[in-house]
Write a protein that holds these residues in place. Structure first.
Motif, PDB file in Angstrom:
ATOM      1  N   GLY A 155      45.486  49.065  30.904  1.00  0.00           N
ATOM      2  CA  GLY A 155      44.171  48.744  31.453  1.00  0.00           C
ATOM      3  C   GLY A 155      43.688  47.389  30.997  1.00  0.00           C
ATOM      4  O   GLY A 155      43.223  46.576  31.793  1.00  0.00           O
ATOM      5  N   ILE A 156      43.859  47.108  29.696  1.00  0.00           N
ATOM      6  CA  ILE A 156      43.379  45.833  29.170  1.00  0.00           C
ATOM      7  C   ILE A 156      44.175  44.681  29.774  1.00  0.00           C
ATOM      8  O   ILE A 156      43.611  43.639  30.127  1.00  0.00           O
TER       9      ILE A 156
ATOM     10  N   GLU B 170      45.495  44.611  32.649  1.00  0.00           N
ATOM     11  CA  GLU B 170      45.042  44.414  34.034  1.00  0.00           C
ATOM     12  C   GLU B 170      43.701  43.675  34.062  1.00  0.00           C
ATOM     13  O   GLU B 170      43.444  42.887  34.968  1.00  0.00           O
ATOM     14  N   ILE B 171      42.843  43.952  33.063  1.00  0.00           N
ATOM     15  CA  ILE B 171      41.573  43.220  32.993  1.00  0.00           C
ATOM     16  C   ILE B 171      41.856  41.736  32.761  1.00  0.00           C
ATOM     17  O   ILE B 171      41.289  40.864  33.414  1.00  0.00           O
TER      18      ILE B 171
ATOM     19  N   ALA C  70      43.060  40.220  35.956  1.00  0.00           N
ATOM     20  CA  ALA C  70      41.990  40.009  36.928  1.00  0.00           C
ATOM     21  C   ALA C  70      41.151  38.801  36.539  1.00  0.00           C
ATOM     22  O   ALA C  70      40.767  37.986  37.387  1.00  0.00           O
TER      23      ALA C  70
END
Lengths: 427, 334
Positions: free
Chosen positions: A196-197, A199-200, A203
């Protein structure tokens, strides 16, 4: 054990020679530089997973940070930005950010003035929201202004090796924050949190056009060693200039790799390594012996990320282009995991071996499967079944399948890797 | 009223559709986690391959000249779900069962599931290329526009036929799942095994059967979620791979191992995503007439810019992991 490793490395050497003979020297030399960078990245993951048992599935994020770092440090200065209002607006955004941070920290200390329990939670959430709004109110116009007037911030024009170092530092800083947040979660939660991190991070880097130029890509990023063009200017022909330039880069990359292996091996064979192994194998026992497990795990997470950041920076400065859209979890997270699993987690030589082997398999599986497809297509055309359509794109996809196959076979038949961790028993 | 209808179109419907897909995917992940104790990353590929099975079946139906009153994708769904369930069983037998037999750690199974992800994705791309397909090449996608003029709105409520069917099908399957888990012997055995695997085994529950049923349910629901996602947008090889993290986030937010938690988590993440990117200026625009010149609302007033939509799920995930690692419904803890 040593004999087995030597045999495997000799086999790898033969494979490199075969690839060199089949694909030509310029191709092979490029792939070797990349393989060296991937070895560094695999070593970083090996520290985290093999030494520390930490499940980092966010490698892609740290690779991107390294790539951004070398772009930022070594890309030429953009006078259009520095001559405009951009720096001033960014400064204000920075002040807004600092003010927001102070607000959040203040809210977290609000129990000192008697705000506790539920009210403290409300105050904290409110502080985060206000800080976010304050920061957005400053950064949004600044970003729009910079994108409209100067394109993007540009670089600092420093030497690329400094960029590699900065890649390590930047990855370390982010790893520290990530580690503070996510370490202490159980393994699979940690895997999902790190994905998740990352992917952040992707982005952000992809969409912060004012800083990274986003999908517009930045190129050409300068090399730390002379470019082929420099050799051509002094009268070398195309072939030898390519070889000389890539050879120079390769030597520098190998020097960094050797330095990293030397430092890691020294640390790991000493008391620090013993402590790390004991924490990995039984963190409860290690904690009861007085080791600060969380702090040590954070340390190892940061160390590993430094190597990953440097490797990511090296890859970007070698290909000379920073393209945030080219980063994919398959190529930049799972591939590294396959390297470690196949090579042998917990063993530095295993990590390096796995990195070079898997990188070679990854790059040659495309031409290889293309050849196979063309052969099958030839037969099927002769047999009257027609040719296989879109051979090019299909063979490009084949390597994803090959990667999956390699990982499942390795887990089934060599779960400890080809060069497993050497368990030392003192007699 | 126009503003309210706009809000319903942009947030309620979009959020419900997204939430249904996340919920169906997350149920499978949470069941596999509860029974087999590992994070099954290849679930996204079960969804994508399920959608491709349905697509192939729909194409076959179209070539036979069968015309159905509702989109063919929904008609072939039960058959595709059976194929997907068999596919999921096959994957378990081929890749996870041997590792389980060896007594491998959950981490090893997780890495094996990533290997499976890559293999299935490679195969899908090999057969279908990298392009995108639509279920509605031969039939039309019906769009319902409910006129809300009697409420004083200038805009109609808009919902497409697949979206409406999707919500209905999800509600039915969630009810069926609920009945299965609470009423049937097997469902109770599954819940018992999710609570305490060793205790379940010594009390005579057939664990092999429970594992099989888990894969069947997970595969069938994954196929449903994937097909409905493909019906709503387009079918492409990385259809579900891109949303696997929001789905995991839904499962974790709801509490890993908790089927109802996964549904709640899925809806929560779906609504959170569509709320976060909602442009509030559209609703608050009447205020501009009251507000002074210097305080006029900007053209876009979204909490998060649209390009960061997916990060909303990650942020929720990270916050939940920090504040309440076992999820809302008290799932499995370390």
């Amino acid at each position: 054990m040593i004999q087995r490793s030597l045999t495997l490395f000799a086999g790898l050497f033969v494979l490199i020679l075969v690839v060199g003979w089949l694909m030509g020297l310029p191709f092979t030399s490029s792939r070797l530089v990349e393989a060296t960078a991937y070895s560094l990245i695999a070593l970083g993951l090996n520290i985290q997973w093999g030494y520390g048992g930490l499940f980092n599935f966010g490698i892609m994020g740290f690779l991107m940070l390294g790539g951004f770092a070398v772009t930022f440090i070594s890309y030429p200065i953009n006078p259009q930005f520095w001559g405009s209002d951009g720096p001033w607006m960014l400064g204000r955004a920075l002040i807004a950010f600092a003010a927001g941070a102070l607000l959040v920290i203040g809210a977290q200390q609000s129990h000192r003035v008697g705000i506790t329990g539920r009210w403290k939670a409300v105050v904290t959430v409110l502080a985060w929201f206000v800080a976010y709004c304050v920061y957005r109110s400053q950064i949004d116009p600044a970003a729009a202004y910079i994108e409209a007037n100067a394109g993007f911030v540009g670089g600092l024009g420093a030497h690329p090796v400094l960029g590699w170092l900065f890649g390590g530092v930047l990855a370390a800083v982010i790893a520290f924050i990530v580690g503070k947040i996510a370490l202490g979660l159980r393994t699979d939660y940690l895997a999902i949190a790190t994905i998740g991190i990352s992917e952040i991070i992707r982005a952000l880097i992809k969409n912060m056009d004012w800083l990274t130029r986003g999908t517009l890509t930045v190129s050409p990023i300068p090399w730390p060693t002379p470019l082929p063009q420099d050799y051509q200017a002094t009268g070398s022909d195309l072939f030898s200039s390519l070889l000389l330039a890539r050879g120079g880069f390769l030597l520098l990359a190998i020097a960094v790799l050797v330095l990293a292996i030397w430092l890691i091996s020294r640390a790991y064979s000493g008391p620090w390594g013993r402590m790390m192994r004991s924490i990995r194998d039984n963190h409860i026992a290690a904690a009861s012996m007085g080791k600060n497990v969380t702090a040590r795990q954070l340390e190892i997470f940061v160390f590993g990320s430094v190597l990953i950041g440097i490797g990511g920076a090296m890859l970007v400065s070698f290909t000379q282009i920073f393209d945030p859209s080219s980063y994919q979890p398959i190529n930049h997270t799972f591939l590294i995991w396959v390297m470690i699993i196949v090579g042998g987690a917990g063993n530095n030589w295993g990590a390096v071996f796995g990195a070079v082997l898997i990188w070679l398999i990854w790059v040659i599986s495309e031409p290889l499967s293309k050849a196979v497809f063309e052969m099958v297509s030839y037969w099927s055309t002769n047999a009257g079944w027609g040719a296989i359509p879109e051979i090019e794109s299909r063979s490009a996809q084949m390597r994803v399948f090959v990667l999956g196959l390699v990982i499942t076979i390795a887990l089934r038949f060599a779960p400890k890797g080809l060069i497993p961790e050497a368990v030392k028993r003192d007699t | 009223m126009t503003e309210l209808v706009f809000f319903i179109n942009q947030v309620v419907i979009a959020g419900a559709v997204l939430g249904c897909i996340y919920a169906l995917g997350a149920v499978g992940i949470t069941l596999v986690f509860g029974i087999l104790r590992f994070a099954h990353f290849a679930h996204s590929e079960l969804m994508t391959s399920g959608a491709f099975f349905a697509f192939l079946l729909a194409a076959m139906f179209a070539s036979w000249g069968i015309v159905t009153p509702i989109p063919t994708g929904f008609v072939v769904l039960p058959i595709a779900m059976v194929i997907s369930a068999i596919f999921a069983l096959g994957i378990d037998k081929g890749f996870y069962a041997p590792l389980r037999k060896r007594g491998a750690k959950p981490v090893t199974l997780l890495i094996a599931s990533i290997g499976v992800t890559l293999m299935v994705q490679g195969l899908i791309r090999l057969f279908f290329g990298a392009g995108s397909y639509s279920f509605f090449e031969t039939e039309t996608k019906e769009v319902f526009r409910i006129d809300t003029a009697f409420l004083g709105s200038t805009r109609p409520l808009v919902i497409t036929e697949p979206q409406l069917l999707m919500i209905i099908v999800t509600v039915i399957s969630v009810l069926a799942l609920h009945l299965f888990l609470t009423r049937s012997r097997l469902g109770k055995a599954m819940r018992a095994m999710a609570d305490n695997a060793d205790l379940a085994q010594v009390s005579g529950i057939n664990t092999t059967l429970v594992v099989r049923v888990t894969w069947i349910v997970a595969g069938a629901l994954a196929c449903m979620a994937g097909t409905m996602l493909a019906l709503d947008v387009t079918l492409k090889p990385d259809l579900a791979f891109n949303i696997i993290i929001p789905i995991f986030a839904a499962a974790i937010v709801g509490g890993l191992g908790q089927a109802y938690g996964a549904i709640a988590g899925g809806l929560l993440i779906g609504f959170a995503e569509s709320l976060a990117v909602f442009n509030w200026t559209m609703v608050l625009r009447p205020l501009n007439a009251v507000l002074p010149e210097w305080a006029q609302l900007p053209a876009t007033l979204a909490l998060v810019p649209t390009e960061y939509k997916l990060t909303v799920a990650f942020v929720i995930l990270v916050v939940v992991l920090l504040v309440r690692p076992t999820g809302i419904f008290k799932g499995a803890s370390s």
